[in-house]
Enzyme design. Structure first.
Site, PDB file in Angstrom:
ATOM      1  N   GLY A  38      32.629  -5.608  12.146  1.00  0.00           N
ATOM      2  CA  GLY A  38      33.989  -5.816  11.672  1.00  0.00           C
ATOM      3  C   GLY A  38      34.034  -6.398  10.267  1.00  0.00           C
ATOM      4  O   GLY A  38      34.876  -6.017   9.447  1.00  0.00           O
ATOM      5  N   THR A  39      33.133  -7.318   9.962  1.00  0.00           N
ATOM      6  CA  THR A  39      33.150  -7.983   8.655  1.00  0.00           C
ATOM      7  C   THR A  39      32.958  -6.970   7.530  1.00  0.00           C
ATOM      8  O   THR A  39      33.719  -6.954   6.553  1.00  0.00           O
ATOM      9  CB  THR A  39      32.051  -9.065   8.605  1.00  0.00           C
ATOM     10  OG1 THR A  39      32.291  -9.992   9.675  1.00  0.00           O
ATOM     11  CG2 THR A  39      32.035  -9.801   7.285  1.00  0.00           C
ATOM     12  N   ASN A  66      42.249 -13.609  16.841  1.00  0.00           N
ATOM     13  CA  ASN A  66      41.094 -13.923  17.695  1.00  0.00           C
ATOM     14  C   ASN A  66      41.117 -15.332  18.267  1.00  0.00           C
ATOM     15  O   ASN A  66      40.420 -15.619  19.229  1.00  0.00           O
ATOM     16  CB  ASN A  66      39.798 -13.706  16.910  1.00  0.00           C
ATOM     17  CG  ASN A  66      39.823 -14.344  15.543  1.00  0.00           C
ATOM     18  OD1 ASN A  66      40.704 -14.077  14.737  1.00  0.00           O
ATOM     19  ND2 ASN A  66      38.863 -15.200  15.280  1.00  0.00           N
ATOM     20  N   GLN A 118      39.920  -7.291  17.610  1.00  0.00           N
ATOM     21  CA  GLN A 118      40.169  -7.859  18.950  1.00  0.00           C
ATOM     22  C   GLN A 118      40.944  -6.902  19.864  1.00  0.00           C
ATOM     23  O   GLN A 118      41.120  -7.200  21.042  1.00  0.00           O
ATOM     24  CB  GLN A 118      40.923  -9.195  18.839  1.00  0.00           C
ATOM     25  CG  GLN A 118      40.093 -10.324  18.247  1.00  0.00           C
ATOM     26  CD  GLN A 118      38.933 -10.782  19.141  1.00  0.00           C
ATOM     27  OE1 GLN A 118      38.944 -10.579  20.364  1.00  0.00           O
ATOM     28  NE2 GLN A 118      37.926 -11.408  18.559  1.00  0.00           N
ATOM     29  N   SER A 121      34.793  -3.388  15.843  1.00  0.00           N
ATOM     30  CA  SER A 121      33.441  -3.903  16.075  1.00  0.00           C
ATOM     31  C   SER A 121      33.050  -3.730  17.545  1.00  0.00           C
ATOM     32  O   SER A 121      33.791  -4.151  18.442  1.00  0.00           O
ATOM     33  CB  SER A 121      33.430  -5.379  15.687  1.00  0.00           C
ATOM     34  OG  SER A 121      32.158  -5.918  15.890  1.00  0.00           O
ATOM     35  N   ALA A 122      31.865  -3.130  17.782  1.00  0.00           N
ATOM     36  CA  ALA A 122      31.475  -2.761  19.152  1.00  0.00           C
ATOM     37  C   ALA A 122      31.224  -3.938  20.082  1.00  0.00           C
ATOM     38  O   ALA A 122      31.471  -3.847  21.283  1.00  0.00           O
ATOM     39  CB  ALA A 122      30.216  -1.888  19.094  1.00  0.00           C
ATOM     40  N   HIS A 123      30.734  -5.070  19.515  1.00  0.00           N
ATOM     41  CA  HIS A 123      30.332  -6.153  20.426  1.00  0.00           C
ATOM     42  C   HIS A 123      31.521  -6.872  21.055  1.00  0.00           C
ATOM     43  O   HIS A 123      31.340  -7.738  21.920  1.00  0.00           O
ATOM     44  CB  HIS A 123      29.358  -7.127  19.744  1.00  0.00           C
ATOM     45  CG  HIS A 123      29.946  -8.034  18.707  1.00  0.00           C
ATOM     46  ND1 HIS A 123      30.171  -9.366  18.959  1.00  0.00           N
ATOM     47  CD2 HIS A 123      30.322  -7.825  17.427  1.00  0.00           C
ATOM     48  CE1 HIS A 123      30.666  -9.933  17.846  1.00  0.00           C
ATOM     49  NE2 HIS A 123      30.771  -9.018  16.913  1.00  0.00           N
ATOM     50  N   THR A 156      19.543   3.635   6.217  1.00  0.00           N
ATOM     51  CA  THR A 156      19.261   4.414   7.431  1.00  0.00           C
ATOM     52  C   THR A 156      20.184   3.960   8.556  1.00  0.00           C
ATOM     53  O   THR A 156      20.344   2.767   8.793  1.00  0.00           O
ATOM     54  CB  THR A 156      17.774   4.243   7.839  1.00  0.00           C
ATOM     55  OG1 THR A 156      16.978   4.679   6.749  1.00  0.00           O
ATOM     56  CG2 THR A 156      17.440   5.038   9.088  1.00  0.00           C
ATOM     57  N   CYS A 163      33.108 -18.549  14.922  1.00  0.00           N
ATOM     58  CA  CYS A 163      32.766 -18.519  13.494  1.00  0.00           C
ATOM     59  C   CYS A 163      33.172 -19.806  12.798  1.00  0.00           C
ATOM     60  O   CYS A 163      32.622 -20.152  11.778  1.00  0.00           O
ATOM     61  CB  CYS A 163      33.450 -17.352  12.801  1.00  0.00           C
ATOM     62  SG  CYS A 163      33.584 -15.897  13.809  1.00  0.00           S
TER      63      CYS A 163
HETATM   64  N1  PLP Z   1      37.852  -9.761  12.704  1.00  0.00           N
HETATM   65  C1  PLP Z   1      38.153 -10.394  13.845  1.00  0.00           C
HETATM   66  C2  PLP Z   1      39.582 -10.524  14.252  1.00  0.00           C
HETATM   67  C3  PLP Z   1      37.144 -10.950  14.640  1.00  0.00           C
HETATM   68  O1  PLP Z   1      37.453 -11.590  15.761  1.00  0.00           O
HETATM   69  C4  PLP Z   1      35.793 -10.816  14.201  1.00  0.00           C
HETATM   70  C5  PLP Z   1      34.693 -11.435  14.976  1.00  0.00           C
HETATM   71  O2  PLP Z   1      34.831 -12.513  15.510  1.00  0.00           O
HETATM   72  C6  PLP Z   1      35.535 -10.112  13.013  1.00  0.00           C
HETATM   73  C7  PLP Z   1      36.587  -9.603  12.291  1.00  0.00           C
HETATM   74  C8  PLP Z   1      34.141  -9.918  12.516  1.00  0.00           C
HETATM   75  O3  PLP Z   1      33.490  -8.919  13.264  1.00  0.00           O
HETATM   76  P1  PLP Z   1      31.879  -8.822  13.266  1.00  0.00           P
HETATM   77  O4  PLP Z   1      31.399  -9.955  14.112  1.00  0.00           O
HETATM   78  O5  PLP Z   1      31.597  -7.493  13.920  1.00  0.00           O
HETATM   79  O6  PLP Z   1      31.432  -8.866  11.866  1.00  0.00           O
END
Ligand code: PLP
Length: 378
Positions: A70-71, A150, A178, A198-200, A236, A328
């Protein structure tokens, strides 16, 4: 009993996703840029995954770009939207994820953009009239507003924001990290220019995500190197991650209503039991409102004296994993809670749920908290 209530930080990988990934680590390990059969098989796996994701979200495959999460997707979207569209005014909220906020603050500090924040009320609701005013104030803008927060779980009306942006010819980016895999997205209908996922966060692997970039908008390269991802993102490709991402999204979509109802019932049980047994709790933002918040997130303000102000540590000692604000921002005051003016004499716990949680886990946690309250009150 070990309990994991931190699913907004990350989720456990689905066993089906894990099984699906394994062959791409052992047998189908080729480099997709190689011309031989191992390479071609890997390339095909990427393109099939892209088609799966595009099909599920109603996008064109050409609009899906794989990223490290996501970042990176947020950063790429913002830099591309601002630089390639020659945007000088960006409008956002004070409670975006740091992947958005810190990117925008850096661009502001470098003098590249002027940054405006949309007014929000004490529950974190966006003032759409103020957004309208900001959109009219300083020429063509880029708007970045997250689909759901989040930390407090608030869901924003991105359909309305997209309409507002469209009327003012503004670029619209929304962070759906989210909500992807938890709500159905129809990206053609939404009309946003960029979204990040973001997959996780939906039982896929870590270190993989995607950026949706509407056809015709264009992307600024963040990473220079080879010609991967149609020359848009060098390096890659993370094949196990990419196939795992597509599989996780496929599984999520095939059970979406059933899982939403199940997880919402777990959240409701927690709200009711906490309210019954610990009358001095409060819920932050729209967290307790089922129509206006994620069914996966419950943000609770407890009295400060609970567990001597270290409720996270107390729960951890009792094998229950939760967050304060978000993982975070561990250790520092949450900018989200500050933005909505949460009483600093409270300590906030974010419980976040997944399909792997049970009502028994909620009951165990709340009875532990109720017992703690009784000892504090005695
Ligand atoms: N944006 C939101 C709203 C999130 O909750 C998060 C992760 O906590 C991110 C972005 C960042 O995603 P990633 O952990 O895949 O970099």
């Amino acid at each position: 009993m070990s309990i994991y209530f931190d699913n907004a930080a990350t989720t456990r990988i689905d066993s089906e996703v894990f099984d699906h990934i394994t062959p791409y680590l052992i047998d189908n390990f080729g480099n997709p840029s190689s011309a031989h059969q191992h390479g071609r098989a890997a390339k095909q796996a990427i393109e099939q995954s892209r088609e799966t994701i595009a099909g599920l979200t109603n996008a064109n495959p050409s609009e899906i770009i794989f990223t490290s999460g996501g970042t990176e997707a947020d950063n790429t979207a913002l830099l591309s939207g601002i630089r390639l569209q020659n945007i000088k005014h960006v409008i956002t909220t004070p409670y975006e994820h740091h992947a958005v906020l810190n990117t925008l603050k850096a661009l502001q500090a470098a003098g590249e953009i002027e940054l405006s924040y949309i007014n929000i009320d004490k529950a974190g609701n966006i003032d759409h009239d103020h957004l309208e005013h900001l959109l009219q104030s300083k020429g063509r803008a880029l708007v970045s507003v997250m689909h759901a927060n989040n930390e407090i779980g608030n869901i924003n009306n991105i359909e309305l924001i997209s309409e507002q942006c469209c009327r003012h010819n503004a670029i619209f980016h929304t962070d759906t990290v989210q909500t992807m895999g938890h709500y159905k997205h129809d990206l053609k209908k939404l009309g946003a220019h960029f979204i990040a996922a973001s997959a996780h966060k939906f039982h896929g692997p870590k270190g993989i995500g995607f950026l949706y970039c509407r056809d015709g908008i264009g992307l600024e390269k963040l990473i220079h190197g080879g010609s991967q991802e149609r020359r848009l993102r060098a390096g890659t490709e993370n094949i196990p991650g990419i196939v795992g991402l597509a599989k996780a999204l496929e599984i999520a979509y095939s059970h979406i209503d059933e899982h939403a109802a199940y997880i919402q019932s777990i959240k409701n049980t927690m709200i009711h039991k906490l309210t019954d047994l610990i009358p001095d709790v409060q819920f932050n933002g729209n967290s307790a409102n089922a129509d206006k918040s994620l069914y996966t997130v419950l943000s609770v303000a407890f009295p400060l004296n609970f567990a001597n102000g270290n409720l996270i540590g107390y729960l951890d000692d009792n094998n229950i994993s939760v967050s304060g604000g978000s993982a975070c921002s561990a250790g520092s005051a949450s900018h989200v809670l500050q933005a909505i003016g949460v009483d600093p004499s409270k300590q906030t716990i974010r419980f976040s749920f997944s399909k792997f949680n049970t009502v028994a886990e909620v009951e165990h946690t709340v009875s532990l908290l109720a017992a703690l309250r009784n000892t504090q009150a005695a």
